[in-house]
Motif scaffolding. Structure first.
Motif, PDB file in Angstrom:
ATOM      1  N   PRO A 112      -6.091  -5.702  36.887  1.00 51.53           N
ATOM      2  CA  PRO A 112      -6.905  -6.862  36.489  1.00 51.53           C
ATOM      3  C   PRO A 112      -6.283  -8.182  36.978  1.00 51.53           C
ATOM      4  CG  PRO A 112      -6.516  -5.408  34.616  1.00 51.53           C
ATOM      5  CD  PRO A 112      -5.663  -4.915  35.739  1.00 51.53           C
ATOM      6  N   ARG A 113      -7.149  -9.109  37.324  1.00 51.72           N
ATOM      7  CA  ARG A 113      -6.710 -10.396  37.857  1.00 51.72           C
ATOM      8  C   ARG A 113      -5.812 -11.142  36.869  1.00 51.72           C
ATOM      9  NH1 ARG A 113      -7.929 -12.937  42.302  1.00 51.72           N
ATOM     10  NH2 ARG A 113      -9.541 -11.415  42.754  1.00 51.72           N
ATOM     11  N   GLU A 114      -6.110 -11.057  35.584  1.00 54.57           N
ATOM     12  CA  GLU A 114      -5.305 -11.756  34.580  1.00 54.57           C
ATOM     13  C   GLU A 114      -3.864 -11.251  34.578  1.00 54.57           C
ATOM     14  OE1 GLU A 114      -8.244 -10.114  33.645  1.00 54.57           O
ATOM     15  OE2 GLU A 114      -9.427 -11.927  33.947  1.00 54.57           O
ATOM     16  N   THR A 115      -3.693  -9.943  34.773  1.00 50.26           N
ATOM     17  CA  THR A 115      -2.352  -9.375  34.825  1.00 50.26           C
ATOM     18  C   THR A 115      -1.593  -9.900  36.037  1.00 50.26           C
ATOM     19  OG1 THR A 115      -3.183  -7.367  33.779  1.00 50.26           O
ATOM     20  CG2 THR A 115      -1.047  -7.221  34.852  1.00 50.26           C
TER      21      THR A 115
END
Length: 69
Positions: A45-48
């Motif tokens: 995921p991009r947030e990670t």
């Protein structure tokens, strides 16, 4: 390389062969790297990624890869 070849033919041929070898190596290495980056973009995921690799991540990026507890 043309100028080198005009002054020293053997050196020009050697430089050309080295350039061709380097281009072949890049053609073999770069596509798998882009494929892995594309898969990483899908799987993680991009947030990670932003958390561990972003602007304010600091040393947490290195800690996350070293500390596997």
């Amino acid at each position: 390389m043309t100028i080198i070849t005009l002054f020293n033919r053997n050196l020009g041929i050697k430089a050309f062969n080295t350039a061709v070898y380097s281009i072949k190596e890049m053609i073999l290495v770069i596509p798998p790297v882009f494929i892995v980056l594309g898969l990483l973009d899908i799987w993680v995921p991009r947030e990670t990624m932003v958390k561990y690799m972003g602007e304010n991540s600091g040393l947490t990026c290195f800690k996350s890869f070293i500390d596997k507890r």
